[in-house]
Design an enzyme around this catalytic site. Structure first.
Site, PDB file in Angstrom:
ATOM      1  N   HIS A 117     -12.803  -3.459   3.527  1.00  0.00           N
ATOM      2  CA  HIS A 117     -11.897  -2.936   2.585  1.00  0.00           C
ATOM      3  C   HIS A 117     -10.474  -3.362   2.778  1.00  0.00           C
ATOM      4  O   HIS A 117      -9.568  -2.996   1.799  1.00  0.00           O
ATOM      5  CB  HIS A 117     -11.655  -1.312   2.844  1.00  0.00           C
TER       6      HIS A 117
HETATM    7  C1  UD1 Z   1      -5.717   2.547   2.794  1.00  0.00           C
HETATM    8  C2  UD1 Z   1      -4.633   1.994   3.901  1.00  0.00           C
HETATM    9  C3  UD1 Z   1      -5.555   1.262   5.013  1.00  0.00           C
HETATM   10  C4  UD1 Z   1      -6.709   2.267   5.419  1.00  0.00           C
HETATM   11  C5  UD1 Z   1      -7.648   2.716   4.442  1.00  0.00           C
HETATM   12  C6  UD1 Z   1      -8.714   3.421   4.951  1.00  0.00           C
HETATM   13  C7  UD1 Z   1      -2.574   1.546   3.244  1.00  0.00           C
HETATM   14  C8  UD1 Z   1      -1.380   0.429   2.954  1.00  0.00           C
HETATM   15  N1  UD1 Z   1      -3.757   1.177   3.308  1.00  0.00           N
HETATM   16  O1  UD1 Z   1      -6.404   1.444   2.192  1.00  0.00           O
HETATM   17  O2  UD1 Z   1      -4.452   0.897   5.927  1.00  0.00           O
HETATM   18  O3  UD1 Z   1      -7.479   1.334   6.575  1.00  0.00           O
HETATM   19  O4  UD1 Z   1      -6.597   3.478   3.665  1.00  0.00           O
HETATM   20  O5  UD1 Z   1      -9.748   3.440   4.094  1.00  0.00           O
HETATM   21  O6  UD1 Z   1      -2.175   2.724   3.160  1.00  0.00           O
HETATM   22  N2  UD1 Z   1      -9.598   4.539  -4.344  1.00  0.00           N
HETATM   23  C9  UD1 Z   1     -10.699   5.284  -4.925  1.00  0.00           C
HETATM   24  N3  UD1 Z   1     -10.760   6.614  -4.452  1.00  0.00           N
HETATM   25  C10 UD1 Z   1     -10.155   6.963  -3.449  1.00  0.00           C
HETATM   26  C11 UD1 Z   1      -9.230   6.066  -2.632  1.00  0.00           C
HETATM   27  C12 UD1 Z   1      -8.929   4.954  -3.129  1.00  0.00           C
HETATM   28  O7  UD1 Z   1     -11.232   4.675  -5.940  1.00  0.00           O
HETATM   29  O8  UD1 Z   1     -10.440   8.141  -2.905  1.00  0.00           O
HETATM   30  C13 UD1 Z   1      -9.579   3.010  -4.650  1.00  0.00           C
HETATM   31  C14 UD1 Z   1      -8.432   2.886  -5.717  1.00  0.00           C
HETATM   32  O9  UD1 Z   1      -8.780   1.856  -6.731  1.00  0.00           O
HETATM   33  C15 UD1 Z   1      -7.116   2.338  -4.716  1.00  0.00           C
HETATM   34  C16 UD1 Z   1      -7.999   1.767  -3.950  1.00  0.00           C
HETATM   35  O10 UD1 Z   1      -9.037   2.220  -3.655  1.00  0.00           O
HETATM   36  O11 UD1 Z   1      -6.260   1.692  -5.938  1.00  0.00           O
HETATM   37  C17 UD1 Z   1      -7.202   1.340  -2.562  1.00  0.00           C
HETATM   38  O12 UD1 Z   1      -6.709   2.797  -2.061  1.00  0.00           O
HETATM   39  P1  UD1 Z   1      -5.522   2.852  -1.205  1.00  0.00           P
HETATM   40  O13 UD1 Z   1      -5.392   4.098  -0.705  1.00  0.00           O
HETATM   41  O14 UD1 Z   1      -4.223   2.118  -1.914  1.00  0.00           O
HETATM   42  O15 UD1 Z   1      -5.611   1.725  -0.252  1.00  0.00           O
HETATM   43  P2  UD1 Z   1      -6.990   1.628   0.705  1.00  0.00           P
HETATM   44  O16 UD1 Z   1      -7.526   0.091   0.548  1.00  0.00           O
HETATM   45  O17 UD1 Z   1      -8.105   2.687   0.785  1.00  0.00           O
HETATM   46  N1  UDP Z   2     -16.217   5.856   8.190  1.00  0.00           N
HETATM   47  C1  UDP Z   2     -17.011   7.045   7.371  1.00  0.00           C
HETATM   48  N2  UDP Z   2     -17.803   6.319   6.304  1.00  0.00           N
HETATM   49  C2  UDP Z   2     -17.984   5.138   5.924  1.00  0.00           C
HETATM   50  C3  UDP Z   2     -17.159   4.007   6.627  1.00  0.00           C
HETATM   51  C4  UDP Z   2     -16.284   4.581   7.585  1.00  0.00           C
HETATM   52  O1  UDP Z   2     -17.063   8.050   7.946  1.00  0.00           O
HETATM   53  O2  UDP Z   2     -18.730   4.949   5.112  1.00  0.00           O
HETATM   54  C5  UDP Z   2     -15.374   6.013   9.071  1.00  0.00           C
HETATM   55  C6  UDP Z   2     -15.643   5.407  10.509  1.00  0.00           C
HETATM   56  O3  UDP Z   2     -16.559   5.926  11.239  1.00  0.00           O
HETATM   57  C7  UDP Z   2     -14.037   5.440  11.084  1.00  0.00           C
HETATM   58  C8  UDP Z   2     -13.045   5.610   9.856  1.00  0.00           C
HETATM   59  O4  UDP Z   2     -14.135   5.751   8.762  1.00  0.00           O
HETATM   60  O5  UDP Z   2     -13.800   6.665  11.599  1.00  0.00           O
HETATM   61  C9  UDP Z   2     -12.596   4.213   9.403  1.00  0.00           C
HETATM   62  O6  UDP Z   2     -11.808   4.400   8.100  1.00  0.00           O
HETATM   63  P1  UDP Z   2     -11.357   3.027   7.624  1.00  0.00           P
HETATM   64  O7  UDP Z   2     -12.369   1.776   7.818  1.00  0.00           O
HETATM   65  O8  UDP Z   2     -11.555   3.366   6.042  1.00  0.00           O
HETATM   66  O9  UDP Z   2      -9.925   2.760   7.948  1.00  0.00           O
HETATM   67  P2  UDP Z   2      -9.496   2.014   9.186  1.00  0.00           P
HETATM   68  O10 UDP Z   2      -9.621   2.576  10.207  1.00  0.00           O
HETATM   69  O11 UDP Z   2      -9.412   0.621   8.986  1.00  0.00           O
HETATM   70  O12 UDP Z   2      -7.740   2.208   8.869  1.00  0.00           O
END
Ligand code: UD1
Ligand code: UDP
Length: 416
Positions: free
Chosen positions: A200
């Site tokens: 992601h």
């Molecule tokens: C964010 C964090 C990242 C973290 C991740 C965990 C930042 C800069 N990034 O990344 O460090 O590892 O969360 O998963 O804060 N979206 C949906 N539904 C949701 C959430 C997001 O559709 O509930 C989609 C939207 O199109 C959005 C995109 O995902 O634009 C990215 O979401 P965003 O929260 O901006 O960043 P993440 O990639 O989730």
């Molecule tokens: N995770 C989850 N379901 C999924 C993928 C990840 O519950 O389908 C959990 C995973 O066990 C971990 C956390 O989400 O604890 C990690 O989140 P993510 O990878 O979104 O963010 P990051 O840790 O890179 O910030």
């Protein structure tokens, strides 16, 4: 005392679980739980509150999805409104997201001390928004809860006051232990052998070629691959029209999973391919061979312990690395992180509060070689200026002494 905990994304719900529980278990502490709304889909947010029985937040800021700067400022603006009406002694954030950074900066600007859970993690890659967030959050926090010895030493190396750092351990372990307890013996739901993939990171998903190569790699692993697709990745696969290139392969693309379902799939898997921080930690805790599709990691100990190999985003290299890793003998299980971090964090906060040491101290600049120039409280309309311990300025630094004299003249000061 009253503690605010601000969460906003999937990993924050998981990694603050034990801290929230530890606050709840103390009669001398009150919790204010704030959800920024950065993640909002059921399977990215509510599912974790249900799996881990986390109480409903007191406030939901409804920030949603925006580019980084807008998202961060939105967190700051909306949180500031809440904090203006709520008395809190300290605000806790976890990790490196925009929610976390926005909340930390808003709080500290409003005079509220900040505690950072998972302080000191560094990938040393400032092209990642998360790395910038980590540096900012650590520098404004008055309590730095390091998850590991390496994070602790990163903080010391960056000049943080030793007294502000607590080697607390990793709250991932607390959640993982709880998850495994709730799962019990559980059953394999997928026929082995299989791999699990999560991808992601913006750096991997927002570049069409990179994302296509990763999908090709996942489709060419030496076993089937279960791929719970993060919404960001789903959106980009659709936007770039990459869905077709993986349809025929052995890649099972499924919606994001709840925590317990995901842990169950993870613990029975034979291989993990990821760019997630949390999944790297969990994979190492479960002693699983892991490929991390990134150029750097803020969890280097998982690689040093023999579980985690960084691979470039090139399909053939991912497939080859997977083949080599699954043929290699299993790495010895290692005790990488201490559990009980949630309790230790909350105990440290209580201790600092008791000693009146929650607020960020003025930096003691004598340690950095710069002259210290502390402005102490105004007494009868005069601001008194105090120097470092032993006349450092006046005896050795003539240039700086001159500056001070000018300053004194301008402000009509007296040296104390
Ligand atoms: C964010 C964090 C990242 C973290 C991740 C965990 C930042 C800069 N990034 O990344 O460090 O590892 O969360 O998963 O804060 N979206 C949906 N539904 C949701 C959430 C997001 O559709 O509930 C989609 C939207 O199109 C959005 C995109 O995902 O634009 C990215 O979401 P965003 O929260 O901006 O960043 P993440 O990639 O989730
Ligand atoms: N995770 C989850 N379901 C999924 C993928 C990840 O519950 O389908 C959990 C995973 O066990 C971990 C956390 O989400 O604890 C990690 O989140 P993510 O990878 O979104 O963010 P990051 O840790 O890179 O910030």
């Amino acid at each position: 005392m009253r503690i605010a905990v601000v969460v906003g994304t999937r990993p924050e719900f998981i990694k603050t679980w034990s801290v929230i529980k530890a606050i709840r278990n103390r009669s001398d502490m009150d919790l204010l739980l704030v959800h920024t709304g950065q993640h909002y889909d059921y399977e990215m947010s509510q599912a974790f509150f249900e799996d881990l029985s986390i109480e409903a937040p007191d406030y939901h800021l409804g920030v949603g999805s925006h580019p980084t700067v807008e998202q961060t400022t939105s967190v700051m603006n909306r949180l500031a409104e809440v904090l203006a009406n709520e008395m809190v002694d300290i605000l806790l954030v976890q990790g490196d997201t925009n929610s976390c950074m926005g909340a930390a900066v808003a709080a500290v600007q409003m005079g509220i001390p900040v505690g950072h859970i998972e302080a000191g993690c560094r990938s040393y890659d400032t092209t990642m928004p998360e790395e910038i967030n980590r540096i900012v959050i650590d520098s404004v926090s008055s309590l730095l809860f390091a998850p590991s010895a390496i994070a602790h030493s990163n903080l010391l190396r960056q000049g943080c006051e030793p007294d502000t750092i607590v080697l607390a351990g990793n709250t991932s372990v607390d959640a993982l232990e709880e998850g495994l307890r709730l799962l019990g013996d559980g059953v394999d739901t997928i026929e082995r052998p299989y791999a699990v993939a999560t991808i992601h990171r913006a750096g991997n998903t927002d570049d069409k070629n990179r994302l296509e190569q990763i999908l090709l790699g996942l489709g060419s692993l030496p076993m089937r691959c279960v791929f719970p697709v993060h919404p960001r990745t789903k959106k980009k696969i659709e936007e770039f029209g990459l869905g077709k290139s993986v349809k025929e392969s052995q890649l099972m693309m499924v919606p994001p999973m709840g925590y317990l379902t995901f842990l169950n799939v993870l613990r029975h898997s034979n291989l993990i391919v990821t760019d997630s921080g949390g999944v790297q930690e969990e994979a190492a805790l479960l002693s699983k061979p892991t490929l991390t599709v990134r150029n750097s990691t803020e969890w280097p100990e998982t690689a040093w312990a023999g579980f985690n190999l960084l691979v470039p985003a090139v399909g053939s290299k991912i497939a080859e690395a997977a083949r080599r890793l699954t043929q290699a003998p299993d790495a010895e299980p290692k005790h990488l992180y201490e559990s009980g971090a949630g309790e230790r964090i909350v105990d440290a906060i209580a201790d600092r509060h008791r000693r009146g040491r929650l607020a960020k101290e003025l930096i003691n600049m004598i340690d950095t070689g710069y002259p210290i120039l502390k402005l102490s409280d105004s007494v009868e309309g005069k601001v008194l200026m105090s120097f470092d311990k032993s006349g450092f300025l006046s005896s050795r630094q003539n240039g700086k002494r001159f500056l001070l004299e000018v300053y004194r003249e301008l402000t009509n000061q007296e040296e104390t």
